[in-house]
Write a protein that holds these residues in place. Structure first.
Motif, PDB file in Angstrom:
ATOM      1  N   ASP A 161       0.834  -1.198   0.000  1.00 57.17           N
ATOM      2  CA  ASP A 161       0.000   0.000   0.000  1.00 57.17           C
ATOM      3  C   ASP A 161       0.878   1.260   0.000  1.00 57.17           C
ATOM      4  O   ASP A 161       0.623   2.199  -0.748  1.00 57.17           O
ATOM      5  N   ASN A 162       1.918   1.256   0.816  1.00 59.16           N
ATOM      6  CA  ASN A 162       2.828   2.407   0.867  1.00 59.16           C
ATOM      7  C   ASN A 162       3.508   2.651  -0.475  1.00 59.16           C
ATOM      8  O   ASN A 162       3.497   3.766  -0.990  1.00 59.16           O
ATOM      9  N   VAL A 163       4.113   1.620  -1.047  1.00 60.88           N
ATOM     10  CA  VAL A 163       4.891   1.810  -2.268  1.00 60.88           C
ATOM     11  C   VAL A 163       3.993   2.158  -3.453  1.00 60.88           C
ATOM     12  O   VAL A 163       4.360   2.977  -4.303  1.00 60.88           O
ATOM     13  N   MET A 164       2.789   1.568  -3.517  1.00 59.83           N
ATOM     14  CA  MET A 164       1.881   1.909  -4.614  1.00 59.83           C
ATOM     15  C   MET A 164       1.330   3.323  -4.443  1.00 59.83           C
ATOM     16  O   MET A 164       1.120   4.038  -5.426  1.00 59.83           O
ATOM     17  N   GLY A 165       1.106   3.753  -3.197  1.00 56.73           N
ATOM     18  CA  GLY A 165       0.706   5.135  -2.946  1.00 56.73           C
ATOM     19  C   GLY A 165       1.785   6.114  -3.379  1.00 56.73           C
ATOM     20  O   GLY A 165       1.504   7.164  -3.959  1.00 56.73           O
ATOM     21  N   MET A 166       3.043   5.775  -3.113  1.00 52.13           N
ATOM     22  CA  MET A 166       4.164   6.619  -3.549  1.00 52.13           C
ATOM     23  C   MET A 166       4.230   6.715  -5.071  1.00 52.13           C
ATOM     24  O   MET A 166       4.445   7.799  -5.625  1.00 52.13           O
TER      25      MET A 166
END
Length: 146
Positions: free
Chosen positions: A72-77
């Protein structure tokens, strides 16, 4: 103003926009889990996660919830890197391929398709041997603040 920092310069209050890296690294949870920023640009993002006892499950492998958080973090970035100030996860589907364990896990996010306010992203986690640990696709709503 979560996306900016106020700075006084010569008695004048200035606002500067925080980078994607600064925004995530400002979160306590980011540090507690142990994420490491690598890059976020042009629809691609990459982070690292060293395996440690604090993020393992009862089997002694990387906890599925941590895997989901990392994706979730990396795709949000990746979504932010195509011009959005903030993002909301609308939908996320993850396939767990194998257990993550010792070493540094590589987590990547790549924008697949972008409309005016919706972004489709793919995320992957690879173990130190380069084997796929988890694969995820997600839909994000992109927000541009005024």
């Amino acid at each position: 103003m979560i996306n900016s920092k106020l700075i006084y310069s010569g008695g004048i209050l200035l606002t500067t926009k925080l980078s994607i890296q600064q925004r995530f690294e400002a979160l306590d949870l980011w540090h507690k889990v142990g994420f490491q920023f690598v890059k976020a640009e042009n629809g691609y993002a990459e982070i690292r996660l060293p395996f440690k006892k604090e993020i393992e499950n009862t089997s002694g492998t990387l906890h599925g919830g941590i895997i989901m958080m990392a994706l979730d973090n990396v795709m949000g970035m990746a979504t932010m890197s195509v011009g959005f100030d903030n993002v909301l996860t609308i939908q996320m589907e993850t396939r767990f391929i194998r257990q993550g364990d010792e070493g540094i896990q590589k987590i990547t996010g790549q924008v697949i398709e972008k409309t005016r306010s919706t972004v489709i992203v793919e995320g992957r986690i690879h173990n130190p041997a380069g084997e796929l640990v988890a694969l995820c696709t997600a839909t994000f709503k992109g927000i541009i603040e005024k």
